[in-house]
Design a protein around this motif. Structure first.
Motif, mmCIF file in Angstrom:
data_model
loop_
_atom_site.group_PDB
_atom_site.id
_atom_site.type_symbol
_atom_site.label_atom_id
_atom_site.label_comp_id
_atom_site.label_asym_id
_atom_site.label_seq_id
_atom_site.Cartn_x
_atom_site.Cartn_y
_atom_site.Cartn_z
ATOM 1 N N GLY A 32 -76.585 54.841 -37.582
ATOM 2 C CA GLY A 32 -76.636 56.296 -37.442
ATOM 3 C C GLY A 32 -75.322 56.937 -37.071
ATOM 4 N N GLY A 33 -74.220 56.167 -37.098
ATOM 5 C CA GLY A 33 -72.938 56.773 -36.759
ATOM 6 C C GLY A 33 -71.808 55.775 -36.794
ATOM 7 N N ALA A 34 -70.594 56.269 -36.579
ATOM 8 C CA ALA A 34 -69.406 55.416 -36.518
ATOM 9 C C ALA A 34 -68.321 56.148 -35.747
ATOM 10 N N ILE A 35 -67.456 55.368 -35.103
ATOM 11 C CA ILE A 35 -66.299 55.898 -34.376
ATOM 12 C C ILE A 35 -65.050 55.545 -35.172
ATOM 13 N N PHE A 36 -64.269 56.566 -35.541
ATOM 14 C CA PHE A 36 -63.006 56.352 -36.249
ATOM 15 C C PHE A 36 -61.856 56.597 -35.276
ATOM 16 N N MET A 37 -61.150 55.524 -34.908
ATOM 17 C CA MET A 37 -60.014 55.644 -34.002
ATOM 18 C C MET A 37 -58.727 55.635 -34.828
ATOM 19 N N LEU A 38 -57.947 56.682 -34.706
ATOM 20 C CA LEU A 38 -56.694 56.790 -35.437
ATOM 21 C C LEU A 38 -55.582 57.212 -34.493
ATOM 22 N N ALA A 39 -54.407 57.404 -35.046
ATOM 23 C CA ALA A 39 -53.239 57.743 -34.228
ATOM 24 C C ALA A 39 -52.471 58.869 -34.903
#
Length: 596
Positions: A105-112
């Protein structure tokens, strides 16, 4: 004005934008204003000591060019079609991303701040239909530029959410069974006293924001790092690297460390693509000798009841027995944080209250910073801030926790607070829930202008309030930490009202649950007539209005006259100390507001 200018410029071709960046923006930024060149050079020297000066100079110049490209490309993105954007930014490994989104039901996108991070919002075109994209951002100081950036970021269809509101929004979307992705720029520097994860990064001991990890472990959403490569001017390839498919099974700090390692690999591959203008290593790791956690070896609890003590040995003897007797619940700990006491408080705790955990601070940090440091040293779903001069009653905590569990939109609650000296009357500090008048003066159900009412059950209904009393308030620990806790600059008084105001601005609700009752002595640290208390109340009230009110200057102008009228009133009463305190409060408010 800025939005109209951006719209006009967006009609130019991207080739023209890049020419403007190369021939106008880059020379102006690099050679003209020299935007943060000292910071950039220092960062590059620290990160690449093995490179020659010429090699670092090449990275420096190319990094400024990339920064300029990011600016013009972001403006061009206002008119760039979805089809063109899919060609300019290509995402790989999306089958795995979409499989896990459908599963969890979701996702975390970690970027810089790497490559053109603004264009990464185009991932929405690659995600399965029906998923809402939430992009976490921090409000800019310039309201004009803040509105412009929100306008640019909204172009790709995502929803921009201030970092203080993200947890609230995620809870809401989950309740509505709406799948979401959360985009987080996680390479900014956190304050060292609240940093839990440190790694060696580019040869430097570096602290990391762990919000992405905290959210992932709380909601069970998989975490991905966006490994960005610039393949040509205006073209990017993004490899969606899995940091954690099952975050709840990871160890604390594991996801954050994996993010740091992936970012370092990304930077070493194309160092000119990172935003080197941030003073990334401004703060060093704090040696936590001031928080002697050898005395507190706790695990993650459902709730920690934390009592801040300063030279209050007799208060502890009088009031702590009721807390120990009525707080014997599973997954709940009573903790006394000693704020640098010079009396025998620690000896009293050791001998008379052996079941109570202790955190020892090396000096008196005040109410605000004392609690921040104590809460930082503990882990719990909920934290109760409880004054040392409060007597609790049977069932007081269970009632508050049950209400918080049943109402996920509520960030803080307080019980009914009666006077310990006059037990049939409300107590000044909180009574049956706090409110703010339009001039910023706080008052309560059961107390107005210093006059407290007798409790006849007239306020026994659960009610939404503007603020909950720091004498006894139960907060969601994660919300407390995400909002930065109590403002340490306040030292004491009004700090909980300021925090509650920030909670409401972030979309949270606060409640008074009068079924729970406690008795408060009040004035345990400073009596109500003490000039020091007058000073703190006036100064902090002005700072609170300046920080939180959307258009504060009208109210602050009126308060100028009202505050000096109050000083005159104190003089007529013969309270010269209090009159002087009001004048000093206004002086220090003018000086301190520059920090906000």
């Amino acid at each position: 004005m800025l939005r109209a200018l951006a719209d006009a410029l967006s009609r130019l071709s991207l080739t023209t934008h890049h020419r403007l960046a190369d021939r106008l923006l880059y020379p102006l930024m690099y050679y003209g204003v020299r935007y943060r060149r000292r910071v950039v050079r220092k960062n590059l020297q620290m990160a690449f000591p093995e490179k020659t000066d010429q090699e670092r100079k090449t990275i420096e110049r190319n990094a400024y060019r990339q920064f300029c490209y990011t600016i013009v490309e972001s403006i061009y993105g206002l008119r760039c079609s979805d089809a063109e954007m899919r060609q300019r930014v290509v995402f790989e490994n999306m089958d795995e991303v979409n499989r896990l989104i459908a599963q969890t039901g979701g996702a975390i996108f970690m970027l810089a701040h790497f490559g053109n991070w603004e264009w990464m919002a185009s991932i929405q075109q690659w995600v399965i239909p029906g998923v809402t994209e939430l992009n976490v951002y921090r409000q800019l100081k310039s309201k004009a530029f803040d509105r412009l950036m929100l306008y640019i970021r909204a172009k790709r269809g995502g929803v921009c959410v201030e970092k203080q509101r993200i947890l609230r929004e995620m809870v809401r979307y989950r309740a509505e069974k709406q799948p979401v992705t959360i985009g987080l720029l996680s390479d900014q520097k956190p304050r060292p006293e609240v940093t839990r994860t440190w790694t060696t990064f580019l040869h430097q001991e570096t602290g990391w924001l762990d919000g992405g990890e905290v959210l992932a472990r709380k909601f069970g959403y998989p975490v991905f790092y966006l490994f960005i490569t610039r393949t040509a001017k205006g073209y990017y390839h993004v490899d969606m690297r899995t940091l954690a498919a099952e975050p709840k099974s990871t160890a604390e700090g594991e996801i954050t460390r994996a993010y740091a390692a992936a970012l370092e690999e990304n930077i070493l591959a194309q160092p000119e693509l990172w935003l080197w203008t941030h003073n990334r290593w401004k703060w060093k790791k704090v040696q936590r000798d001031d928080v002697q956690c050898t005395m507190y070896k706790g695990r993650h609890m459902k709730c920690n009841v934390i009592i801040l003590n300063w030279n209050g040995a007799e208060m502890l003897r009088r009031y702590l027995p009721s807390v120990v007797a009525h707080t014997a619940l599973p997954d709940v700990e009573v903790i006394v944080a000693d704020n640098g006491s010079t009396d025998n408080s620690l000896e009293v705790l050791r001998r008379e209250f052996p079941t109570v955990k202790t955190i020892v601070l090396d000096k008196n940090y005040g109410f605000a910073e004392g609690y921040n440091r104590a809460i930082d040293a503990t882990e719990a779903d909920y934290t109760v801030l409880l004054n040392s001069d409060v007597e609790v009653t049977e069932g007081w905590l269970t009632t508050l926790l049950d209400y918080m569990d049943a109402h996920p939109q509520v960030s803080a609650v307080q019980p009914k607070i009666r006077s310990w000296l006059n037990r049939n009357h409300f107590e000044h500090a909180g009574a049956a829930g706090g409110y703010l008048g339009w001039l910023g003066y706080p008052y309560c159900r059961g107390r107005r202008w210093g006059k407290v009412e007798e409790d006849h059950g007239q306020y026994d209904t659960i009610a939404e309030v503007d603020w909950t009393s720091g004498a006894c308030m139960c907060v969601r620990t994660q919300v407390y930490k995400e909002l930065g806790g109590l403002d340490a600059a306040f030292f004491a008084h009004m700090e909980e009202i300021d925090l509650c105001w920030r909670m409401r601005r972030a979309g949270w609700t606060l409640m008074c649950v009068p079924e729970s009752t406690v008795y408060h002595l009040g004035g345990g640290a400073l009596s109500y007539d003490n000039p020091r208390k007058t000073y703190l109340n006036f100064r902090n009230n002005l700072l609170m209005i300046y920080k939180n009110k959307q258009h504060p200057w009208g109210v602050l102008s009126l308060r100028f006259f009202l505050d000096y009228a109050a000083a005159c009133f104190f003089l007529l009463q013969g309270k010269t100390g209090s009159a002087k305190a009001v004048i000093e409060a206004r002086r220090d408010y003018r000086r301190m507001r520059r920090a906000y």
